[in-house]
Motif scaffolding. Structure first.
Motif, PDB file in Angstrom:
ATOM      1  N   VAL A  19       0.822  -1.213   0.000  1.00 44.81           N
ATOM      2  CA  VAL A  19       0.000   0.000   0.000  1.00 44.81           C
ATOM      3  C   VAL A  19       0.854   1.261   0.000  1.00 44.81           C
ATOM      4  CG1 VAL A  19      -1.935  -1.133   1.146  1.00 44.81           C
ATOM      5  CG2 VAL A  19      -0.195   0.008   2.523  1.00 44.81           C
ATOM      6  N   LEU A  20       0.261   2.326  -0.513  1.00 41.58           N
ATOM      7  CA  LEU A  20       0.804   3.678  -0.454  1.00 41.58           C
ATOM      8  C   LEU A  20      -0.208   4.557   0.265  1.00 41.58           C
ATOM      9  CD1 LEU A  20       2.190   4.572  -4.016  1.00 41.58           C
ATOM     10  CD2 LEU A  20       3.516   4.505  -1.909  1.00 41.58           C
ATOM     11  N   LEU A  21       0.250   5.451   1.122  1.00 38.94           N
ATOM     12  CA  LEU A  21      -0.631   6.413   1.779  1.00 38.94           C
ATOM     13  C   LEU A  21      -0.017   7.800   1.650  1.00 38.94           C
ATOM     14  CD1 LEU A  21      -0.393   3.699   3.901  1.00 38.94           C
ATOM     15  CD2 LEU A  21      -2.465   4.829   4.713  1.00 38.94           C
ATOM     16  N   ALA A  75       6.111  11.106  -9.084  1.00 44.00           N
ATOM     17  CA  ALA A  75       7.523  10.824  -8.790  1.00 44.00           C
ATOM     18  C   ALA A  75       7.671   9.529  -8.010  1.00 44.00           C
ATOM     19  CB  ALA A  75       8.126  11.989  -8.004  1.00 44.00           C
ATOM     20  N   MET A  76       6.771   9.284  -7.062  1.00 43.65           N
ATOM     21  CA  MET A  76       6.817   8.047  -6.282  1.00 43.65           C
ATOM     22  C   MET A  76       6.617   6.830  -7.185  1.00 43.65           C
ATOM     23  SD  MET A  76       4.620   9.641  -3.116  1.00 43.65           S
ATOM     24  CE  MET A  76       4.108   8.098  -2.357  1.00 43.65           C
ATOM     25  N   LEU A  77       5.629   6.905  -8.062  1.00 44.46           N
ATOM     26  CA  LEU A  77       5.343   5.778  -8.946  1.00 44.46           C
ATOM     27  C   LEU A  77       6.444   5.583  -9.973  1.00 44.46           C
ATOM     28  CD1 LEU A  77       1.508   6.325  -9.491  1.00 44.46           C
ATOM     29  CD2 LEU A  77       2.624   4.735  -7.914  1.00 44.46           C
ATOM     30  N   ALA A  78       7.027   6.695 -10.454  1.00 46.39           N
ATOM     31  CA  ALA A  78       8.137   6.590 -11.401  1.00 46.39           C
ATOM     32  C   ALA A  78       9.333   5.899 -10.759  1.00 46.39           C
ATOM     33  CB  ALA A  78       8.531   7.970 -11.906  1.00 46.39           C
ATOM     34  N   GLU A  79       9.594   6.202  -9.484  1.00 45.15           N
ATOM     35  CA  GLU A  79      10.710   5.534  -8.803  1.00 45.15           C
ATOM     36  C   GLU A  79      10.446   4.042  -8.668  1.00 45.15           C
ATOM     37  OE1 GLU A  79      12.258   5.575  -4.353  1.00 45.15           O
ATOM     38  OE2 GLU A  79      13.053   7.291  -5.489  1.00 45.15           O
ATOM     39  N   LEU A  80       9.216   3.679  -8.356  1.00 45.68           N
ATOM     40  CA  LEU A  80       8.884   2.259  -8.251  1.00 45.68           C
ATOM     41  C   LEU A  80       9.032   1.560  -9.599  1.00 45.68           C
ATOM     42  CD1 LEU A  80       5.752   2.440  -5.922  1.00 45.68           C
ATOM     43  CD2 LEU A  80       8.049   1.661  -5.303  1.00 45.68           C
ATOM     44  N   ARG A  81       8.622   2.228 -10.675  1.00 48.17           N
ATOM     45  CA  ARG A  81       8.786   1.644 -11.999  1.00 48.17           C
ATOM     46  C   ARG A  81      10.261   1.492 -12.347  1.00 48.17           C
ATOM     47  NH1 ARG A  81       4.688   0.373 -15.090  1.00 48.17           N
ATOM     48  NH2 ARG A  81       2.671   1.390 -14.868  1.00 48.17           N
ATOM     49  N   THR A 117       7.410   3.530   0.760  1.00 48.80           N
ATOM     50  CA  THR A 117       7.838   4.917   0.997  1.00 48.80           C
ATOM     51  C   THR A 117       8.814   5.356  -0.091  1.00 48.80           C
ATOM     52  OG1 THR A 117       9.582   4.137   2.500  1.00 48.80           O
ATOM     53  CG2 THR A 117       7.482   4.805   3.496  1.00 48.80           C
ATOM     54  N   PRO A 118       8.405   5.309  -1.350  1.00 48.49           N
ATOM     55  CA  PRO A 118       9.329   5.675  -2.432  1.00 48.49           C
ATOM     56  C   PRO A 118       9.544   7.181  -2.537  1.00 48.49           C
ATOM     57  CG  PRO A 118       7.163   5.255  -3.319  1.00 48.49           C
ATOM     58  CD  PRO A 118       7.092   4.905  -1.858  1.00 48.49           C
ATOM     59  N   ALA A 119      10.665   7.551  -3.134  1.00 48.68           N
ATOM     60  CA  ALA A 119      10.983   8.943  -3.491  1.00 48.68           C
ATOM     61  C   ALA A 119      11.053   9.870  -2.288  1.00 48.68           C
ATOM     62  CB  ALA A 119       9.992   9.477  -4.526  1.00 48.68           C
ATOM     63  N   GLY A 120      11.362   9.337  -1.114  1.00 53.80           N
ATOM     64  CA  GLY A 120      11.557  10.213   0.036  1.00 53.80           C
ATOM     65  C   GLY A 120      12.685  11.190  -0.226  1.00 53.80           C
ATOM     66  N   GLY A 121      12.453  12.468   0.039  1.00 52.56           N
ATOM     67  CA  GLY A 121      13.448  13.497  -0.221  1.00 52.56           C
ATOM     68  C   GLY A 121      13.385  14.093  -1.611  1.00 52.56           C
ATOM     69  N   GLY A 141       4.673   5.855   7.599  1.00 53.82           N
ATOM     70  CA  GLY A 141       4.773   5.713   6.155  1.00 53.82           C
ATOM     71  C   GLY A 141       3.760   6.506   5.368  1.00 53.82           C
ATOM     72  N   VAL A 142       3.308   7.639   5.890  1.00 50.23           N
ATOM     73  CA  VAL A 142       2.348   8.495   5.191  1.00 50.23           C
ATOM     74  C   VAL A 142       3.103   9.641   4.530  1.00 50.23           C
ATOM     75  CG1 VAL A 142       0.286   9.928   5.395  1.00 50.23           C
ATOM     76  CG2 VAL A 142       0.587   7.940   6.901  1.00 50.23           C
ATOM     77  N   ALA A 143       2.974   9.751   3.206  1.00 53.42           N
ATOM     78  CA  ALA A 143       3.673  10.787   2.456  1.00 53.42           C
ATOM     79  C   ALA A 143       2.962  12.125   2.574  1.00 53.42           C
ATOM     80  CB  ALA A 143       3.797  10.391   0.989  1.00 53.42           C
ATOM     81  N   MET A 144       3.759  13.189   2.602  1.00 58.37           N
ATOM     82  CA  MET A 144       3.253  14.563   2.583  1.00 58.37           C
ATOM     83  C   MET A 144       4.377  15.460   2.089  1.00 58.37           C
ATOM     84  SD  MET A 144       3.128  15.046   6.724  1.00 58.37           S
ATOM     85  CE  MET A 144       2.455  13.388   6.908  1.00 58.37           C
ATOM     86  N   LEU A 145       4.091  16.728   1.931  1.00 57.56           N
ATOM     87  CA  LEU A 145       5.094  17.675   1.462  1.00 57.56           C
ATOM     88  C   LEU A 145       5.507  18.618   2.572  1.00 57.56           C
ATOM     89  CD1 LEU A 145       3.849  18.829  -2.070  1.00 57.56           C
ATOM     90  CD2 LEU A 145       5.498  17.033  -1.514  1.00 57.56           C
TER      91      LEU A 145
END
Length: 283
Positions: free
Chosen positions: A108-110, A186-192, A138-142, A164-168
């Motif tokens: 999951v992603l949140l 960006a998160m999904l691109a990193e996973l791909r 937790t992809p693309a942290g930072g 593990g909840v993403a925010m800006l």
């Protein structure tokens, strides 16, 4: 965690705290956002590529059906409404999907564009899912990008709450509201790229899913829109001035949208959170 309310108790709480029922969101603001979404303003599309059928009247009709705003097209000013029955119906559907994720131990992603108000809801769900063996990505942290704010360029970066909840947040560490789809993309691109070795892979490109890919996204605003557009099962929250996710639900790109005022005091969402987790079998 708050005690689990009955449906009737939750309904009364939603109306009393103005999470649903008569809400504080101005009607004129709602109509402005509907008009801008119909005009394909990217800020109001939340990363969704919607069909051409969305005129202003179509947006209002869908918002009446899925959110419960006032159906009168001549109601131009004043407050608007969210039907608490629709809120609870959607909350139960969301709980069912989250419960399925827990039983399957899904990945999951949140993420939230409302860190000041909705973060406690997401953190509770993330913790409960992790406790049932789900993997919280937790992809693309930072990862950073620039936005224009009041005529100035500002940097935003993806950060994660401990669960593990993403925010800006900005460069001072202050979290920010956002409609943007770019962070989720960006998160999904990193996973791909991690799965196929291509850093330029589009987050909604055709082809097989990468080795590490979310089965479910729980989100709002552009975080939810981008996930749904990429083909991820997505459930989320949306206010009555955020029509894009409801349009996405009408087109089958978003599985569940819970209509609510997303800007009330965080502690008011505790009964809603308890009801959601109980419905999911995670209470």
């Amino acid at each position: 965690m708050a005690d689990v309310p009955t449906r009737a108790e939750l309904r009364a709480h939603l109306v009393r705290t103005m999470i649903a029922g008569d809400v504080a969101t101005p009607r004129q603001n709602n109509l402005l956002h509907y008009r801008r979404m119909a005009a394909r303003n990217p800020y109001y599309l939340f990363g969704l590529r919607l069909s051409e059928r969305w005129g202003e009247r179509d947006v209002l009709k869908t918002m009446v059906e899925l959110c419960g705003v006032d159906p009168d097209p001549l109601h131009l000013y004043g407050d608007d409404t969210i039907d608490p029955e629709l809120t609870i119906d959607a909350l139960e559907a969301m709980g069912d999907r989250i419960g399925l994720a827990a039983s399957r131990r899904e990945t999951v992603l949140l993420a939230t564009g409302h860190p000041a108000t909705l973060t406690p809801v997401y953190r509770a769900v993330a913790e409960a899912l992790a406790g049932r063996g789900c993997r919280v990505l937790t992809p693309a942290g930072g990862w950073t990008y620039e936005i224009e704010s009041y005529g100035q360029r500002e940097t935003r970066r993806i950060v994660y709450a401990p669960e593990g909840v993403a925010m800006l947040e900005d460069e001072t560490g202050r979290t920010h509201h956002t409609h943007d789809a770019a962070p989720m993309n960006a998160m999904l691109a990193e996973l791909r790229s991690a799965g196929d070795g291509s850093a330029s892979a589009s987050p909604d490109s055709a082809g097989p899913k990468p080795r590490l890919w979310p089965d479910l996204a729980i989100a709002d605003h552009g975080w939810a829109g981008a996930a749904g557009q990429a083909g991820v099962d997505t459930v989320g929250f949306a206010d009555c001035n955020d029509p894009a996710l409801f349009a996405g639900a009408a087109e089958g790109k978003i599985q569940v949208v819970v209509p609510l005022d997303d800007g009330v005091s965080p502690h008011h969402y505790a009964p809603l959170t308890a009801y959601l987790l109980d419905r999911a079998g995670l209470g």
